[in-house]
Design a protein around this motif. Structure first.
Motif, PDB file in Angstrom:
ATOM      1  N   ASN A  81       6.419 -61.502  40.716  1.00 18.23           N
ATOM      2  CA  ASN A  81       6.322 -61.473  42.165  1.00 18.23           C
ATOM      3  C   ASN A  81       5.271 -62.470  42.633  1.00 18.23           C
ATOM      4  O   ASN A  81       4.187 -62.566  42.038  1.00 18.23           O
ATOM      5  N   TRP A  82       5.612 -63.233  43.678  1.00 19.37           N
ATOM      6  CA  TRP A  82       4.582 -64.063  44.296  1.00 19.37           C
ATOM      7  C   TRP A  82       3.482 -63.151  44.823  1.00 19.37           C
ATOM      8  O   TRP A  82       3.760 -62.099  45.411  1.00 19.37           O
ATOM      9  N   GLN A  83       2.229 -63.543  44.616  1.00 20.29           N
ATOM     10  CA  GLN A  83       1.106 -62.714  45.030  1.00 20.29           C
ATOM     11  C   GLN A  83       0.071 -63.552  45.757  1.00 20.29           C
ATOM     12  O   GLN A  83       0.004 -64.777  45.598  1.00 20.29           O
ATOM     13  N   LEU A  84      -0.763 -62.867  46.558  1.00 21.08           N
ATOM     14  CA  LEU A  84      -1.847 -63.559  47.245  1.00 21.08           C
ATOM     15  C   LEU A  84      -2.749 -64.223  46.217  1.00 21.08           C
ATOM     16  O   LEU A  84      -3.079 -63.633  45.185  1.00 21.08           O
ATOM     17  N   GLY A  85      -3.113 -65.450  46.507  1.00 23.19           N
ATOM     18  CA  GLY A  85      -3.985 -66.196  45.609  1.00 23.19           C
ATOM     19  C   GLY A  85      -3.259 -67.029  44.584  1.00 23.19           C
ATOM     20  O   GLY A  85      -3.895 -67.850  43.891  1.00 23.19           O
ATOM     21  N   ASP A  86      -1.948 -66.836  44.444  1.00 21.22           N
ATOM     22  CA  ASP A  86      -1.193 -67.676  43.510  1.00 21.22           C
ATOM     23  C   ASP A  86      -1.319 -69.145  43.900  1.00 21.22           C
ATOM     24  O   ASP A  86      -1.209 -69.507  45.076  1.00 21.22           O
ATOM     25  N   LYS A  87      -1.530 -69.988  42.907  1.00 21.22           N
ATOM     26  CA  LYS A  87      -1.608 -71.421  43.145  1.00 21.22           C
ATOM     27  C   LYS A  87      -0.200 -72.010  43.074  1.00 21.22           C
ATOM     28  O   LYS A  87       0.519 -71.779  42.096  1.00 21.22           O
ATOM     29  N   VAL A  88       0.163 -72.766  44.099  1.00 22.90           N
ATOM     30  CA  VAL A  88       1.539 -73.232  44.233  1.00 22.90           C
ATOM     31  C   VAL A  88       1.580 -74.662  44.763  1.00 22.90           C
ATOM     32  O   VAL A  88       0.591 -75.183  45.272  1.00 22.90           O
ATOM     33  N   PHE A  89       2.756 -75.276  44.656  1.00 29.82           N
ATOM     34  CA  PHE A  89       3.047 -76.496  45.406  1.00 29.82           C
ATOM     35  C   PHE A  89       4.482 -76.403  45.884  1.00 29.82           C
ATOM     36  O   PHE A  89       5.275 -75.614  45.348  1.00 29.82           O
ATOM     37  N   GLY A  90       4.806 -77.166  46.909  1.00 27.58           N
ATOM     38  CA  GLY A  90       6.156 -77.044  47.417  1.00 27.58           C
ATOM     39  C   GLY A  90       6.499 -78.024  48.508  1.00 27.58           C
ATOM     40  O   GLY A  90       5.672 -78.824  48.970  1.00 27.58           O
ATOM     41  N   LEU A  91       7.744 -77.911  48.929  1.00 24.52           N
ATOM     42  CA  LEU A  91       8.358 -78.791  49.908  1.00 24.52           C
ATOM     43  C   LEU A  91       8.385 -78.100  51.263  1.00 24.52           C
ATOM     44  O   LEU A  91       8.686 -76.918  51.352  1.00 24.52           O
ATOM     45  N   VAL A  92       8.049 -78.832  52.306  1.00 33.42           N
ATOM     46  CA  VAL A  92       8.172 -78.312  53.668  1.00 33.42           C
ATOM     47  C   VAL A  92       8.897 -79.352  54.521  1.00 33.42           C
ATOM     48  O   VAL A  92       8.881 -80.538  54.218  1.00 33.42           O
ATOM     49  N   ALA A  93       9.543 -78.883  55.597  1.00 34.06           N
ATOM     50  CA  ALA A  93      10.235 -79.810  56.497  1.00 34.06           C
ATOM     51  C   ALA A  93       9.298 -80.380  57.546  1.00 34.06           C
ATOM     52  O   ALA A  93       9.676 -81.266  58.316  1.00 34.06           O
ATOM     53  N   GLY A  94       8.075 -79.905  57.574  1.00 39.53           N
ATOM     54  CA  GLY A  94       7.047 -80.350  58.510  1.00 39.53           C
ATOM     55  C   GLY A  94       5.883 -79.384  58.450  1.00 39.53           C
ATOM     56  O   GLY A  94       5.997 -78.274  57.916  1.00 39.53           O
ATOM     57  N   GLY A  95       4.730 -79.822  58.986  1.00 37.49           N
ATOM     58  CA  GLY A  95       3.577 -78.936  59.078  1.00 37.49           C
ATOM     59  C   GLY A  95       2.547 -79.069  57.991  1.00 37.49           C
ATOM     60  O   GLY A  95       1.570 -78.318  57.966  1.00 37.49           O
ATOM     61  N   GLY A  96       2.720 -80.019  57.078  1.00 41.88           N
ATOM     62  CA  GLY A  96       1.831 -80.113  55.925  1.00 41.88           C
ATOM     63  C   GLY A  96       0.424 -80.586  56.218  1.00 41.88           C
ATOM     64  O   GLY A  96      -0.510 -80.252  55.490  1.00 41.88           O
ATOM     65  N   TYR A  97       0.230 -81.383  57.288  1.00 41.16           N
ATOM     66  CA  TYR A  97      -1.095 -81.920  57.592  1.00 41.16           C
ATOM     67  C   TYR A  97      -1.904 -80.869  58.363  1.00 41.16           C
ATOM     68  O   TYR A  97      -2.321 -81.077  59.499  1.00 41.16           O
ATOM     69  N   ALA A  98      -2.147 -79.738  57.723  1.00 42.72           N
ATOM     70  CA  ALA A  98      -2.804 -78.631  58.403  1.00 42.72           C
ATOM     71  C   ALA A  98      -3.504 -77.746  57.371  1.00 42.72           C
ATOM     72  O   ALA A  98      -3.254 -77.841  56.167  1.00 42.72           O
ATOM     73  N   GLU A  99      -4.383 -76.865  57.867  1.00 36.93           N
ATOM     74  CA  GLU A  99      -5.086 -75.954  56.966  1.00 36.93           C
ATOM     75  C   GLU A  99      -4.165 -74.873  56.415  1.00 36.93           C
ATOM     76  O   GLU A  99      -4.404 -74.346  55.318  1.00 36.93           O
ATOM     77  N   TYR A 100      -3.117 -74.544  57.176  1.00 37.74           N
ATOM     78  CA  TYR A 100      -2.132 -73.558  56.733  1.00 37.74           C
ATOM     79  C   TYR A 100      -0.739 -74.063  57.057  1.00 37.74           C
ATOM     80  O   TYR A 100      -0.526 -74.724  58.079  1.00 37.74           O
ATOM     81  N   VAL A 101       0.226 -73.720  56.199  1.00 38.11           N
ATOM     82  CA  VAL A 101       1.612 -74.085  56.456  1.00 38.11           C
ATOM     83  C   VAL A 101       2.506 -72.980  55.902  1.00 38.11           C
ATOM     84  O   VAL A 101       2.168 -72.331  54.899  1.00 38.11           O
TER      85      VAL A 101
END
Length: 329
Positions: A81-101
């Motif tokens: 299960n994905w959990q809080l604190g998991d380190k990840v990378f991924g694709l987004v359609a927009g919104g990446g230049y931000a503190e949260y996405v």
């Protein structure tokens, strides 16, 4: 949260906005690093708007930590299960230049234990674009002849490695001796400096049978040239128009004689289900290669995100080899 905004003069400035609200199948990511893509420059210039319904903030790929999970988020590709604190990378359609996405959970990768956040931010867009082009679209077979234009770009570096993993013979076009050297070190058999050598003439002498798959981010007059050097039943995949959107002379008779397939594709405006399937397919075939270091992100430079203008300028001048990455601080 803080984010990088494009103002009315197309300048990049820091601004404030609300943290995104996630859907039930999404995760909220606290962004640690951001991959810079040429699409960011195009969007900034007003030439590549975000798909309808997506964030208008720049940024197509991120790496960071999960700070919130939707109630319908399924298990990850490691069977956990994905959990809080998991380190990840991924694709987004927009919104990446931000503190949260926010990111669809099905478009997330678990960050390999030996990866930095910067390496994670340099993976998703280039490897998925290269994988889509070579395998989903062109159906690349083992031991094929492959031509990759802009071989030292982020997508080019990724495509070289994926093609070599299938024992293909890889030729690239590049703009400098240093870029040529990098591509050779990644496994390309030949690197053609287009400032010095016409790739059509070179190909006729050195790859007389032609190329089975051609990956092209240049377009323009390269479209006709690609037809000249393509093999019988070859496949040309066009991903961008750095050389212009029009080709003056297109030899359709030669296309017919060679039974060529010309495809044009972008990834950003694909459906969420398409992207999820693409991510799952890449993971099935190549994620372990990333973990084991058999393929790797190639990073040119890492900048604090306050220096985003320097990163954009470097990319606009075609000076980078591999990826440019911003670190959020």
């Amino acid at each position: 949260m803080k984010y990088i905004q494009v103002d009315n003069q197309q300048a990049l400035i820091f601004s404030q906005t609300d943290i995104p609200e996630i859907a039930s199948d999404e995760c909220l990511i606290k962004v640690k690093a951001i991959g810079v893509n040429r699409a960011d420059l195009l969007q900034r210039a007003g030439k590549y708007p975000a798909p309808v319904g997506e964030s208008t903030i720049l940024g197509l790929e991120v790496s960071g930590e999960i700070s919130q999970c939707g109630k319908d988020v399924s298990k990850n590709h490691l069977g956990k299960n994905w959990q809080l604190g998991d380190k990840v990378f991924g694709l987004v359609a927009g919104g990446g230049y931000a503190e949260y996405v926010k990111v669809k959970a099905a478009q997330l990768f678990s960050l390999p234990a030996n990866f930095t956040f910067e390496q994670g931010a340099a993976c998703a867009e280039v490897f998925l674009t290269a994988y889509q082009s070579l395998f989903s679209i062109a159906k690349l077979k083992n031991n094929s002849n492959v031509l990759i234009h802009a071989g030292a770009s982020g997508v080019g570096c990724a495509a070289i490695q994926l093609a070599k993993a299938k024992n293909c013979q890889v030729t690239v076009t590049v703009g400098s001796a240093l870029k040529a050297q990098t591509c050779i070190e990644l496994g390309a058999e030949s690197a053609i400096n287009y400032h010095e050598t016409d790739f059509v003439s070179w190909s006729k002498e050195n790859v007389a049978e032609g190329f089975d798959v051609i990956i092209d981010v240049i377009s323009g007059d390269y479209v006709a040239k690609n037809i000249n050097v393509a093999a019988l039943d070859g496949h040309v995949v066009m991903l961008a128009i750095l050389g212009g959107r029009f080709c003056d002379k297109l030899d359709v008779a030669k296309m017919l004689a060679k039974r060529l397939t010309l495809s044009a594709s972008t990834l950003r405006n694909r459906s969420d289900s398409y992207k999820a399937e693409l991510v799952a397919s890449f993971i099935a075939y190549f994620y372990q290669y990333l973990v084991e270091g058999k393929i790797k992100p190639i990073i040119d430079s890492i900048y604090p995100w306050r220096d985003v203008e320097q990163a954009h300028t470097k990319m606009a001048n075609n000076e980078n080899i591999g990826k440019l990455v911003l670190v959020v601080s």
